[in-house]
Design an enzyme around this catalytic site. Structure first.
Site, PDB file in Angstrom:
ATOM      1  N   HIS A  27      51.058  31.144  40.546  1.00 60.61           N
ATOM      2  CA  HIS A  27      51.487  32.519  40.895  1.00 60.61           C
ATOM      3  C   HIS A  27      52.936  33.043  40.919  1.00 60.61           C
ATOM      4  CE1 HIS A  27      47.421  31.305  42.228  1.00 60.61           C
ATOM      5  NE2 HIS A  27      47.271  32.527  42.239  1.00 60.61           N
ATOM      6  N   HIS A 258      50.798  38.324  39.104  1.00 61.89           N
ATOM      7  CA  HIS A 258      50.315  37.901  40.256  1.00 61.89           C
ATOM      8  C   HIS A 258      49.994  36.401  39.961  1.00 61.89           C
ATOM      9  CE1 HIS A 258      47.537  36.827  43.633  1.00 61.89           C
ATOM     10  NE2 HIS A 258      47.014  36.361  42.740  1.00 61.89           N
ATOM     11  N   GLU A 399      36.149  35.467  66.812  1.00 58.72           N
ATOM     12  CA  GLU A 399      35.863  33.989  66.551  1.00 58.72           C
ATOM     13  C   GLU A 399      36.638  33.363  65.469  1.00 58.72           C
ATOM     14  OE1 GLU A 399      33.589  36.179  66.582  1.00 58.72           O
ATOM     15  OE2 GLU A 399      32.287  35.943  68.228  1.00 58.72           O
ATOM     16  N   HIS A 461      19.988  34.529  66.811  1.00 58.49           N
ATOM     17  CA  HIS A 461      21.258  33.721  67.585  1.00 58.49           C
ATOM     18  C   HIS A 461      20.824  32.208  67.642  1.00 58.49           C
ATOM     19  CE1 HIS A 461      22.718  37.521  69.317  1.00 58.49           C
ATOM     20  NE2 HIS A 461      23.193  36.901  70.110  1.00 58.49           N
TER      21      HIS A 461
HETATM   22  C1  LIG Z   1      40.140  34.292  51.608  1.00 50.17           C
HETATM   23  C2  LIG Z   1      40.507  34.540  50.240  1.00 50.17           C
HETATM   24  N1  LIG Z   1      39.656  35.459  49.298  1.00 50.17           N
HETATM   25  C3  LIG Z   1      40.320  35.350  48.097  1.00 50.17           C
HETATM   26  C4  LIG Z   1      41.387  34.633  47.499  1.00 50.17           C
HETATM   27  C5  LIG Z   1      41.762  34.746  46.117  1.00 50.17           C
HETATM   28  N2  LIG Z   1      42.984  35.491  46.023  1.00 50.17           N
HETATM   29  C6  LIG Z   1      44.156  34.722  45.809  1.00 50.17           C
HETATM   30  S1  LIG Z   1      45.571  35.987  45.932  1.00 50.17           S
HETATM   31  C7  LIG Z   1      44.554  37.127  45.903  1.00 50.17           C
HETATM   32  C8  LIG Z   1      45.135  38.470  46.033  1.00 50.17           C
HETATM   33  C9  LIG Z   1      46.119  38.784  47.082  1.00 50.17           C
HETATM   34  O1  LIG Z   1      46.747  39.837  47.007  1.00 50.17           O
HETATM   35  P1  LIG Z   1      48.210  39.941  47.524  1.00 50.17           P
HETATM   36  O2  LIG Z   1      48.018  39.327  48.827  1.00 50.17           O
HETATM   37  O3  LIG Z   1      48.765  41.333  47.775  1.00 50.17           O
HETATM   38  O4  LIG Z   1      49.180  39.124  46.788  1.00 50.17           O
HETATM   39  P2  LIG Z   1      50.232  39.541  45.686  1.00 50.17           P
HETATM   40  O5  LIG Z   1      49.310  39.654  44.620  1.00 50.17           O
HETATM   41  O6  LIG Z   1      50.874  40.633  45.986  1.00 50.17           O
HETATM   42  O7  LIG Z   1      50.816  38.424  45.380  1.00 50.17           O
HETATM   43  C10 LIG Z   1      43.127  36.981  46.064  1.00 50.17           C
HETATM   44  C11 LIG Z   1      42.181  37.745  46.070  1.00 50.17           C
HETATM   45  C12 LIG Z   1      42.051  33.934  48.498  1.00 50.17           C
HETATM   46  N3  LIG Z   1      43.007  32.875  48.137  1.00 50.17           N
HETATM   47  N4  LIG Z   1      41.561  33.829  49.694  1.00 50.17           N
END
Ligand SMILES: Cc1ncc(C[n+]2csc(CCOP(=O)(O)OP(=O)(O)O)c2C)c(N)n1
Ligand SMILES: [Mg+2]
Length: 652
Positions: A27, A258, A399, A461
Site C-alpha cells: 500500500h 491505495h 465490548e 444470550h
Molecule cells: C476491519 C477491516 N476491514 C477491512 C479491511 C480491508 N481494508 C484495508 S485498507 C481499507 C480501506 C481503508 O481506507 P483508509 O483508512 O481511508 O485508507 P487509505 O485508503 O486512505 O490509505 C480496507 C477496507 C481491513 N484491513 N480491516
C-alpha cells in the site's frame, strides 16, 4: 514544507514506493500521503530512543491504519532502530521479514502493536493512554509523562470500535492521546462519500475531543497543531487533509494508489515530479544523516530521564511487580475450609477479592456488567474522568473497545488487564481477542453466563458455538472451571501466562464443589485430570467441563449401580490438555475404548476426544428461553438420559 522537511518526507515516500514495487504488493498511498505529517512529528515532537525501543517513558506511536506499514518501517529504519535494516525493507512482505505486510508487534523493535484490522489501533492507543495515566499516578509525573499518538485513516474511523474507543477516551479526558487522522477522503472503493457523510468536527467534539484541522502537506500548520497538543486538556485529533499517493501524477487523490504498486512507469514520473534523482532504495547520505540525528536526540532525553528514574528505581520496580502465588494459595485453603455451592462467577469474584487486597498491576473492568460478571470487588478504586488513581474501568457497553483497550494496557508495560462481559458477547470482542493471542499478551477475558445455564434470558444470550470458536484460536487458553478451587487455579494459570491471553468461562448458576481436598498442585494447568473413578477397572470415560462436571459425576454413579464403571475427567482447558506429554494424554484419553463428553455447548470440539465409538452430549442448535433446569432437561442433559444412552453403547 520547507526543503529540508520535504527531503526527509520524500525518503519515507520513496522507501515505501520502492518496497511495494519490489514486493509487487502493498500500500503506497498512505505513506506517500502522511509522510509530511509524520516527518514533523518525529523530527520535532516524538520522544523516542531507537537505542532503547522499550524505554518506559517513550511516546507511543501507533499505526492504526496498518496497511500503511511501510511508513512505519521507513521511519524506524531512518531514525536508527536496529530492528529494521535496509535489507529487511527490501524483503518487505516476504517470509520472516520483520517488514511484514501489516505491522506485527515484537518487543524492542519500535513496532508497538499489531495492526491491520482497521480501528484496532485506535482502541490500543486508548489503552496506552490510560496506562500512561495510571502509571503516572503510581510513579509520579516527572517519571511518566508521555503521549500516545495514533495514526488513523478513514477506514479506522468508519469502524465501530473507533466510535466506542474515542467516546470512552473523551469521557475519561485522556489529554495525552493524540490522533493523527489521515483525512484523505479515499478508501478502497473510491471516495469516502460513497458511504460516509459524518461531520467529523461535530463527531469528535461530541465525544469531548479537541478537533484541529490542518493541511497535511503544510509543515507550519502541522507543527503548530502538534505544538498545541503538547498542552492539551482533552484528547485531540489533528485532522490532516492529505492527498493519498501524494506526488504521483496519475494516481494521487485516487483509490488506485491505495493498495497496489504504482507501476514502474508511474514510479519514474513520481521521481521526476518530486525531483528525487536517486535509485530505488538509495537514501542520499546527507538526508540519511539528518534522519539519524533525529533518532539520536532521544538518547539524551532518556539519559536525562534515567537520572530521575534512578532515585525511584527500587520503588518503581516494586510497583511494577506482580506476585500472586501466596495470595492464591491462601485462597485455595480458604475455599477448602468453606465448601459451599457457588457460581463460578462468584468464585471468580472471591479470587479477585483476594488478589485486589495486595498491590499489583491488575486493571479490572467490565462492559456494563460489573454486577453480573462479578468483576468489581470492594477493594477496587474506579477510574474516573481525569482521575486515574484507580484500578477499575467502567468500559460502558463497549465490548469491542474494551478488548482492544485491554490489548493496549497489556502492551504498555506491566499491567494485567481483565475485563468482563457475557460469554455470548465474546463475539463482540473476537477481533481483539484474536490479536491478544497473536501478540502474545496477557489479557484476561472474564466471560460469565456461559451456557443455557443462564436460563430465562433465552437463546440470544445462550452461547452455543462460542467456546468452540474461541478454543480454535491459537495461543488462547479457554478455561471453563467446575468449582471454586478450579476457578482459583484457572485464574492462577491465567495470571502466570505472560505470553498467552485467557478466557475464563464462568457460570451464572450455582455449582456444588468437586474438589474438596487441598492440593498444592495446580491441576487445572494440566488442562484435564481425573476427578472420580467408580472402580479400579473401568469401561467408560466421561469428559466434562464447568457446570457439567457435576452432571458427569452423577451419571458416573448412576452407571456404577448397573455395574458400568467409569472415570470422570474434568477438562477445564482443552488448549492446555492438548499441550501435555503423550503419556499423560494417553492415560487420560485412552484408558477405555468407549468415551462420552458432556458440555452444554456445541459438541464440535469434543469429537477428537471421544472418537468414533463415543457420544457427545451437548447442544448443536440454539438454546431456549425457560428456567435453566428445564432447558437442561429439554436438551437431554440429565444424568438419566446420559446414563441410558451411554449404557446402549455397551450393548452393540
Ligand atoms: C476491519 C477491516 N476491514 C477491512 C479491511 C480491508 N481494508 C484495508 S485498507 C481499507 C480501506 C481503508 O481506507 P483508509 O483508512 O481511508 O485508507 P487509505 O485508503 O486512505 O490509505 C480496507 C477496507 C481491513 N484491513 N480491516
Ligand atoms: Mg482514506
Amino acid at each position: 514544507m520547507n526543503k529540508q522537511n520535504k527531503d526527509l518526507a520524500n525518503c519515507i515516500r520513496f522507501l515505501s514506493i520502492d518496497a511495494v514495487q519490489k514486493a509487487n504488493s502493498g500500500h503506497p498511498g498512505m505513506p506517500m500521503g502522511m509522510a509530511d505529517v509524520v516527518t514533523v512529528l518525529f523530527k520535532n515532537f516524538l520522544k523516542f530512543n531507537p537505542k532503547n525501543p522499550d524505554w518506559l517513558n517513550r511516546d507511543r506511536f501507533v499505526l492504526s491504519a496498518g496497511h500503511g506499514s511501510m511508513l512505519l518501517y521507513s521511519l524506524l529504519y531512518l531514525t536508527g532502530y536496529k530492528s529494521i535494516s535496509l535489507n529487511s525493507i527490501k524483503k518487505f512482505r516476504q517470509l520472516d521479514s520483520i517488514c511484514a505486510g501489516h505491522p506485527e508487534y515484537h518487543p524492542k523493535t519500535g513496532i508497538e502493536t499489531t495492526t491491520g484490522p482497521l480501528g484496532q489501533g485506535v482502541a490500543n492507543a486508548v489503552g496506552f493512554a490510560i496506562a500512561e495515566e495510571i502509571l503516572k499516578k503510581k510513579l509520579g509525573k516527572n517519571i511518566i509523562n508521555h503521549k500516545t499518538y495514533v495514526l488513523a485513516g478513514d477506514g479506522c474511523l468508519m469502524e465501530g470500535i473507533s466510535h466506542e474507543a474515542m467516546s470512552l477516551a473523551g469521557h475519561l479526558k485522556l489529554k495525552n492521546l493524540v490522533m493523527l487522522f489521515d483525512n484523505n477522503s479515499i478508501s478502497i472503493d473510491g471516495p469516502t462519500n460513497l458511504a460516509v457523510s459524518d461531520n467529523f468536527k461535530k463527531r469528535f467534539e461530541s465525544y469531548g475531543w479537541e478537533y484541529i484541522i490542518v493541511d497535511g502537506h503544510n509543515g507550519k500548520e502541522i507543527f503548530k497543531a502538534l505544538k498545541k497538543v503538547q498542552y492539551a486538556k482533552k484528547p485531540t485529533v489533528i485532522s490532516c487533509k492529505t492527498k493519498i499517493g501524494y506526488g504521483s501524477p496519475n494516481k494521487s487523490g485516487k483509490s488506485s494508489s491505495h493498495g497496489s504498486p504504482l507501476g514502474l512507469d508511474e514510479v519514474k514520473l513520481v521521481r521526476k515530479k518530486l525531483n528525487w534523482n536517486y535509485k530505488p532504495f538509495e537514501i542520499p547520505k546527507k538526508i540519511f544523516k539528518e534522519w539519524n540525528e533525529i533518532g539520536k536526540k532521544g538518547q539524551k532525553l532518556e539519559s536525562h530521564w534515567n537520572k530521575i528514574f534512578k532515585k525511584k528505581k527500587v520503588e518503581a520496580n516494586n510497583l511494577l511487580k506482580n506476585n500472586f502465588t501466596n495470595v492464591l494459595k491462601t485462597e485455595k485453603l480458604n475455599a477448602i475450609k468453606k465448601l459451599e455451592s457457588l457460581a463460578t462467577r462468584k468464585s471468580s469474584e472471591l479470587t479477585l477479592n483476594a488478589l485486589t487486597c495486595v498491590s499489583n498491576n491488575l486493571v479490572g473492568g467490565s462492559a456494563d456488567l460489573a454486577g453480573s460478571n462479578n468483576t468489581k470487588t470492594k477493594h477496587h478504586k474506579i477510574i474516573k474522568p481525569g482521575d486515574f488513581n484507580g484500578n477499575y474501568i467502567h468500559y460502558g457497553v463497549r465490548e469491542h473497545a474494551m478488548s482492544g483497550i485491554m490489548n493496549g494496557l497489556a502492551l504498555h508495560s506491566n499491567f494485567i488487564p481483565y475485563g468482563g462481559t457475557f460469554l455470548i458477547f465474546s463475539d463482540y470482542c473476537k477481533p481483539s481477542i484474536r490479536l491478544s493471542a497473536l501478540m502474545r499478551q496477557r489479557v484476561i477475558y472474564v466471560m460469565t453466563h456461559d451456557s443455557i445455564g443462564l436460563g430465562e434470558d433465552g437463546p440470544t444470550h445462550q452461547p452455543i458455538e462460542q467456546l468452540s470458536g474461541l478454543r480454535s484460536i491459537p495461543n488462547l487458553n479457554v478455561f471453563r472451571p467446575a468449582d471454586r478451587i478450579e476457578t482459583i487455579e484457572c485464574w492462577e494459570h491465567a495470571l502466570k501466562s505472560s505470553k498467552t491471553p485467557s478466557v475464563l468461562s464462568l457460570t451464572r448458576q450455582n455449582l456444588e464443589p468437586i474438589r474438596k481436598k487441598y492440593s498444592k498442585n495446580n491441576k487445572c494447568s494440566f488442562g484435564a485430570y481425573e476427578v472420580l473413578r467408580t472402580n479400579k477397572k473401568i469401561q467408560l470415560t466421561i469428559f466434562a467441563s464447568g457446570s457439567e462436571v457435576n452432571l458427569a459425576i452423577e451419571t458416573s454413579h448412576k452407571l456404577a449401580k448397573d455395574k458400568i464403571y467409569s472415570k470422570v475427567i474434568s477438562m477445564p482447558c482443552q488448549d492446555l490438555f492438548d499441550l501435555q506429554s503423550n503419556p499423560y494424554k494417553q492415560k487420560i484419553i485412552n484408558e477405555t475404548k468407549i468415551k462420552v463428553s458432556i458440555e452444554a455447548s456445541s459438541t464440535d470440539c469434543w469429537k477428537k476426544y471421544v472418537g468414533n465409538n463415543g457420544l457427545t452430549f451437548g447442544i448443536d442448535t440454539f438454546g431456549k428461553s425457560a428456567p435453566y433446569k428445564e432447558i437442561y432437561k429439554h436438551f437431554g442433559l440429565t444424568a438419566v438420559n446420559i446414563a441410558d444412552r451411554s449404557k446402549k453403547l455397551f450393548k452393540k
